[in-house]
Motif scaffolding. Sequence first.
Motif, short mmCIF file in Angstrom:
data_model
loop_
_atom_site.label_atom_id
_atom_site.label_comp_id
_atom_site.label_asym_id
_atom_site.label_seq_id
_atom_site.Cartn_x
_atom_site.Cartn_y
_atom_site.Cartn_z
N PRO A 174 -1.12 -35.29 33.98
CA PRO A 174 0.18 -34.81 34.48
C PRO A 174 0.64 -33.51 33.83
O PRO A 174 1.41 -32.76 34.41
N SER A 175 0.17 -33.21 32.62
CA SER A 175 0.65 -32.04 31.89
C SER A 175 -0.22 -30.81 32.05
O SER A 175 0.13 -29.74 31.55
N VAL A 176 -1.38 -30.90 32.73
CA VAL A 176 -2.24 -29.73 32.86
C VAL A 176 -1.67 -28.80 33.92
O VAL A 176 -0.81 -29.17 34.73
N ASP A 177 -2.17 -27.56 33.92
CA ASP A 177 -1.63 -26.57 34.85
C ASP A 177 -2.00 -26.88 36.30
O ASP A 177 -1.22 -26.59 37.21
N ARG A 178 -3.17 -27.43 36.51
CA ARG A 178 -3.57 -27.84 37.86
C ARG A 178 -4.60 -28.96 37.76
O ARG A 178 -5.48 -28.93 36.90
N TRP A 179 -4.44 -29.95 38.63
CA TRP A 179 -5.36 -31.09 38.70
C TRP A 179 -6.04 -31.00 40.05
O TRP A 179 -5.41 -31.11 41.10
N LEU A 180 -7.35 -30.75 40.05
CA LEU A 180 -8.08 -30.47 41.29
C LEU A 180 -8.90 -31.67 41.74
O LEU A 180 -9.73 -32.20 41.00
N ALA A 181 -8.67 -32.08 42.97
CA ALA A 181 -9.55 -33.01 43.66
C ALA A 181 -10.53 -32.19 44.50
O ALA A 181 -10.38 -30.98 44.66
N LEU A 182 -11.52 -32.88 45.07
CA LEU A 182 -12.56 -32.17 45.81
C LEU A 182 -12.21 -31.97 47.29
O LEU A 182 -12.82 -31.14 47.96
N THR A 183 -11.27 -32.74 47.80
CA THR A 183 -10.85 -32.61 49.19
C THR A 183 -9.33 -32.71 49.26
O THR A 183 -8.70 -33.27 48.36
N GLN A 184 -8.77 -32.23 50.36
CA GLN A 184 -7.33 -32.34 50.53
C GLN A 184 -6.92 -33.79 50.72
O GLN A 184 -5.84 -34.21 50.29
N GLU A 185 -7.79 -34.59 51.34
CA GLU A 185 -7.50 -36.01 51.50
C GLU A 185 -7.34 -36.69 50.14
O GLU A 185 -6.41 -37.49 49.93
N ASP A 186 -8.26 -36.40 49.21
CA ASP A 186 -8.14 -36.95 47.86
C ASP A 186 -6.89 -36.42 47.16
O ASP A 186 -6.19 -37.15 46.46
N ALA A 187 -6.61 -35.12 47.33
CA ALA A 187 -5.42 -34.54 46.72
C ALA A 187 -4.16 -35.23 47.22
O ALA A 187 -3.25 -35.54 46.44
N ASP A 188 -4.10 -35.50 48.52
CA ASP A 188 -2.93 -36.19 49.09
C ASP A 188 -2.78 -37.59 48.49
O ASP A 188 -1.65 -38.05 48.26
N ASP A 189 -3.91 -38.26 48.26
CA ASP A 189 -3.84 -39.59 47.65
C ASP A 189 -3.27 -39.52 46.24
O ASP A 189 -2.46 -40.37 45.83
N TRP A 190 -3.68 -38.50 45.47
CA TRP A 190 -3.15 -38.34 44.12
C TRP A 190 -1.66 -38.01 44.15
O TRP A 190 -0.88 -38.49 43.33
N ILE A 191 -1.26 -37.17 45.10
CA ILE A 191 0.15 -36.82 45.22
C ILE A 191 0.97 -38.06 45.57
O ILE A 191 2.04 -38.30 44.99
N ALA A 192 0.45 -38.88 46.49
CA ALA A 192 1.15 -40.11 46.86
C ALA A 192 1.24 -41.08 45.68
O ALA A 192 2.12 -41.93 45.63
N ASP A 193 0.32 -40.92 44.72
CA ASP A 193 0.30 -41.77 43.53
C ASP A 193 1.19 -41.21 42.41
O ASP A 193 1.18 -41.73 41.30
N MET A 195 1.28 -37.82 41.24
CA MET A 195 0.86 -36.59 40.57
C MET A 195 1.44 -35.39 41.32
O MET A 195 1.40 -35.35 42.56
N HIS A 196 1.98 -34.40 40.60
CA HIS A 196 2.70 -33.31 41.25
C HIS A 196 2.08 -31.93 40.98
O HIS A 196 2.68 -30.93 41.35
N ASN A 197 0.93 -31.89 40.38
CA ASN A 197 0.29 -30.60 40.08
C ASN A 197 -1.09 -30.53 40.71
O ASN A 197 -2.02 -29.97 40.15
N VAL A 198 -1.23 -31.10 41.90
CA VAL A 198 -2.54 -31.36 42.49
C VAL A 198 -2.92 -30.30 43.51
O VAL A 198 -2.08 -29.82 44.28
N GLY A 199 -4.20 -29.93 43.51
CA GLY A 199 -4.77 -29.07 44.54
C GLY A 199 -6.14 -29.59 44.91
O GLY A 199 -6.59 -30.62 44.41
N ALA A 200 -6.81 -28.89 45.80
CA ALA A 200 -8.14 -29.29 46.25
C ALA A 200 -9.09 -28.10 46.14
O ALA A 200 -8.71 -26.96 46.40
N MET A 201 -10.32 -28.38 45.71
CA MET A 201 -11.35 -27.35 45.60
C MET A 201 -12.71 -27.97 45.90
O MET A 201 -13.18 -28.83 45.16
N PRO A 202 -13.36 -27.57 46.99
CA PRO A 202 -14.67 -28.14 47.30
C PRO A 202 -15.76 -27.57 46.42
O PRO A 202 -15.59 -26.52 45.79
#
Length: 394
Positions: A174-193, A195-202
Amino acid sequence: MTTTLATTTKLATATKSRDLFLVANTVDELGGVTAWAHQMARLFQGNGHRVHVIGVHEAELKLVLPDDLGYPVTSLYREHPQTPRPARGLGRLNVVARRRESARVAAKRRTVDRLSELFRAARPGAVAIVTQVWPMEWIREADTAGLRIIGMSHESYAYTRACHRYRAVRRSYPSVDRWLALTQEDADDWIADGMHNVGAMPNALAHLPAVPSPRDRRVVCSIGRLADQKGVDMLVDTWALVAPQRPDWTLRIYGAGADEADLRRQCTRLGLDGSVEWRGRTSDVPGVLAESSLFVQSSRGEGFPLALMEAMASAVPCAAFDCAPGVREIVRHGEDGLLAPAGDIEALADRLLRLTGNPRLRDAMGERARMNVQRFSEARVLSRWEQLFELLER
C-alpha cells in the motif's frame, strides 16, 4: 535466426537517464520472472538508463545467462536465507534456537546494510522495481530515501489471493509509489480489494523469428518448469485422452524441475512412453518452436506467460487452460488459439484434438497469432515504462 522486435519498431526514447534497480528473488533462477528481469534490464540499459539487477539469493536450478551481461548483477546471499523460527522448548534446545535466530537476524542486518549502500550510491530520481513479493522484506528495512518504489506481481490476482503472498502484498505494497499487475483485469481486482496505487504493465515479447514455423511436423510442445504450478501432471492426463486418437502425433515436454521423476512415472503408468518425449531444458526456444505445430500450456496459475507469446510469435497456435487474465489477454479464443476452462482436462484434450485434426485451422490460427502478439512488442511496452517513470516524477 531471430530478430528482436526492437529492431523493427523504433524504441521509446528516455527523457531522462535514471538509475534503475530490478530486485527479484534471484538473478539466475530458471524461470520466466528471471528471463523477464534480464530482458527488461537489456531494454532499459539500451534506452540510456543505468541498470543493476539484484537477487535475494543465488539459485540452485539456474537459467543459462551470458558471461557478460553488460550491467552489474548482485546476489545478497549465496544460499536461500533462513526463515524466522520462534524459539520453542526448554534448556539446550531453546538456546540453540535462539542462537540460530540471532545469527539469522545479524545476517539480514548486514544484507540490508549492503542494499542500502547500493541505493545510496544512486543518482537522484532512481527507481527500484521490485519484481516479486518476497524481496520487499529487505526493501522495507533498507534506506530507500530518494528512491521511487514500484512493486510488481508476476502472477494473477486470484493466484496471489489463494496463497501466503497475499498477506505480504497487503502488508508491503500500500505504501509503494506504484503496484503493478500484469493486466488491467488483475489491476481492477486489486483496486476492488482496497489497493489504491495500482496500475497494469504487460510483459514484452522479446523475439519475432524471421521465419515462422512451417507447422509441418506432428509435434505438440510444452515448455516450462516441471513443478506443480505448471500443471504438467494435468498435461500428461490430457495427452492420455489425445494419444489414442492421434497415434501419429508426439508430445515433447521441455523443462526441468523437482517433479520430473513423478511425472515420468505417471507417463509410464498411462502407457504414454511411446508418444511423449522428455527433452529436458532448452536454451533454443525458437528452434524448439520451429519444429512444432502446436503449443500447449496446462498451468494451474500464471501471470503473463512469455512462453505463450513466444509460441505465437513463431506462428504456432496454442491450446491452454484459461487460468489467469494474462492468458486470455494474450490468446484470443477462437481467433488465434483455443482456451479451455482452468483444470478441465477433457476440454483441453478437445482443443488439442481440434487443432491436431484440422491443418487449415492450425495454419489460420498460427498466422493470426503471429500478427496479433506483436501488440506486446518491446517498443510498445518500453514506451509504457518510460511514461510511468515520468508520471512518478511529477
